[in-house]
Design a protein around this motif. Structure first.
Motif, PDB file in Angstrom:
ATOM      1  N   ASN A  84     -18.303  39.557  57.410  1.00 27.58           N
ATOM      2  CA  ASN A  84     -19.330  39.007  56.489  1.00 27.58           C
ATOM      3  C   ASN A  84     -19.070  37.383  56.106  1.00 27.58           C
ATOM      4  N   LEU A  85     -19.337  36.603  57.299  1.00 30.23           N
ATOM      5  CA  LEU A  85     -18.788  35.297  57.228  1.00 30.23           C
ATOM      6  C   LEU A  85     -20.267  34.599  56.718  1.00 30.23           C
ATOM      7  N   ASN A  86     -19.758  33.640  55.925  1.00 25.26           N
ATOM      8  CA  ASN A  86     -21.106  32.844  55.603  1.00 25.26           C
ATOM      9  C   ASN A  86     -20.665  31.220  55.819  1.00 25.26           C
ATOM     10  N   PRO A  87     -21.770  30.569  55.700  1.00 23.19           N
ATOM     11  CA  PRO A  87     -21.568  28.949  56.274  1.00 23.19           C
ATOM     12  C   PRO A  87     -20.349  28.324  55.305  1.00 23.19           C
ATOM     13  N   GLU A  88     -19.964  28.730  54.296  1.00 25.58           N
ATOM     14  CA  GLU A  88     -18.988  28.293  53.444  1.00 25.58           C
ATOM     15  C   GLU A  88     -17.758  28.440  54.196  1.00 25.58           C
ATOM     16  N   ASP A  89     -17.540  29.230  54.884  1.00 24.93           N
ATOM     17  CA  ASP A  89     -16.197  29.542  55.811  1.00 24.93           C
ATOM     18  C   ASP A  89     -16.115  28.837  57.093  1.00 24.93           C
ATOM     19  N   THR A  90     -17.018  27.942  57.240  1.00 23.72           N
ATOM     20  CA  THR A  90     -17.021  26.913  58.339  1.00 23.72           C
ATOM     21  C   THR A  90     -15.884  25.991  58.060  1.00 23.72           C
ATOM     22  N   ALA A  91     -14.964  25.802  59.137  1.00 23.95           N
ATOM     23  CA  ALA A  91     -13.824  24.909  58.883  1.00 23.95           C
ATOM     24  C   ALA A  91     -12.773  25.286  60.240  1.00 23.95           C
ATOM     25  N   ILE A  92     -11.879  24.173  60.240  1.00 24.09           N
ATOM     26  CA  ILE A  92     -10.844  24.589  61.232  1.00 24.09           C
ATOM     27  C   ILE A  92      -9.714  25.623  60.760  1.00 24.09           C
ATOM     28  N   TYR A  93      -9.366  26.456  61.173  1.00 23.63           N
ATOM     29  CA  TYR A  93      -8.556  27.402  61.008  1.00 23.63           C
ATOM     30  C   TYR A  93      -7.010  27.130  61.499  1.00 23.63           C
ATOM     31  N   TYR A  94      -6.055  26.939  60.477  1.00 29.34           N
ATOM     32  CA  TYR A  94      -4.690  26.902  61.257  1.00 29.34           C
ATOM     33  C   TYR A  94      -3.843  28.264  60.697  1.00 29.34           C
ATOM     34  N   CYS A  95      -2.850  28.395  61.780  1.00 28.63           N
ATOM     35  CA  CYS A  95      -2.089  29.318  61.771  1.00 28.63           C
ATOM     36  C   CYS A  95      -0.909  28.665  61.091  1.00 28.63           C
ATOM     37  N   ALA A  96      -0.025  29.165  60.395  1.00 28.93           N
ATOM     38  CA  ALA A  96       1.153  28.543  59.732  1.00 28.93           C
ATOM     39  C   ALA A  96       2.251  29.683  59.371  1.00 28.93           C
ATOM     40  N   ALA A  97       3.552  29.346  59.444  1.00 27.75           N
ATOM     41  CA  ALA A  97       4.526  29.953  59.083  1.00 27.75           C
ATOM     42  C   ALA A  97       5.769  29.301  58.406  1.00 27.75           C
ATOM     43  N   ALA A  98       6.611  30.150  57.634  1.00 23.67           N
ATOM     44  CA  ALA A  98       7.612  29.386  56.715  1.00 23.67           C
ATOM     45  C   ALA A  98       8.468  30.555  56.521  1.00 23.67           C
TER      46      ALA A  98
END
Length: 119
Positions: A84-98
């Motif tokens: 159920n994606l919407n235009p506000e989800d538009t972005a660069i998505y980064y994977c991260a770890a700690a």
């Protein structure tokens, strides 16, 4: 050396779905907190979802009920199912770890994958 490589981004219409993957190397996903953070150029990074080493998941309010984070420890892969994606989800998505998971502060980062949602 820890490396995180994202894949699965792309363009989709509003209401559609995407699944992001993050292949981790140089670390054991069973022992790390891993998560997804997104950023629109010019804006601050926003935590989306994270999962502790023990499997406890946390979500940003903006994605609760739509996004699901999961981990395949046997393959060292982190996933983010986005529905159920919407235009506000538009972005660069980064994977991260700690090593620990108290907040959205991560030590290791991938290069990011673009997600574009059109209306």
């Amino acid at each position: 050396q820890v490396q995180l490589v994202e894949s699965g981004g792309g363009s989709v219409q509003a209401g559609g779905s995407l699944r992001l993957s993050c292949q981790a190397s140089g670390m054991n996903s069973r022992e790390y907190c891993m998560g997804w953070v997104r950023q629109v150029p010019g804006n601050v990074r926003e935590g989306v979802a994270r999962m502790s080493a023990g499997g406890l998941a946390r979500y940003a309010d903006s994605v609760k009920g739509r996004f699901t984070i999961s981990k395949d420890n046997a393959k060292n892969i982190l996933y983010l199912q986005m529905d159920n994606l919407n235009p506000e989800d538009t972005a660069i998505y980064y994977c991260a770890a700690a090593a620990t998971c108290p907040s959205w502060q991560f030590t290791y980062w991938g290069q990011g994958t673009q997600v574009t949602v059109s209306s």
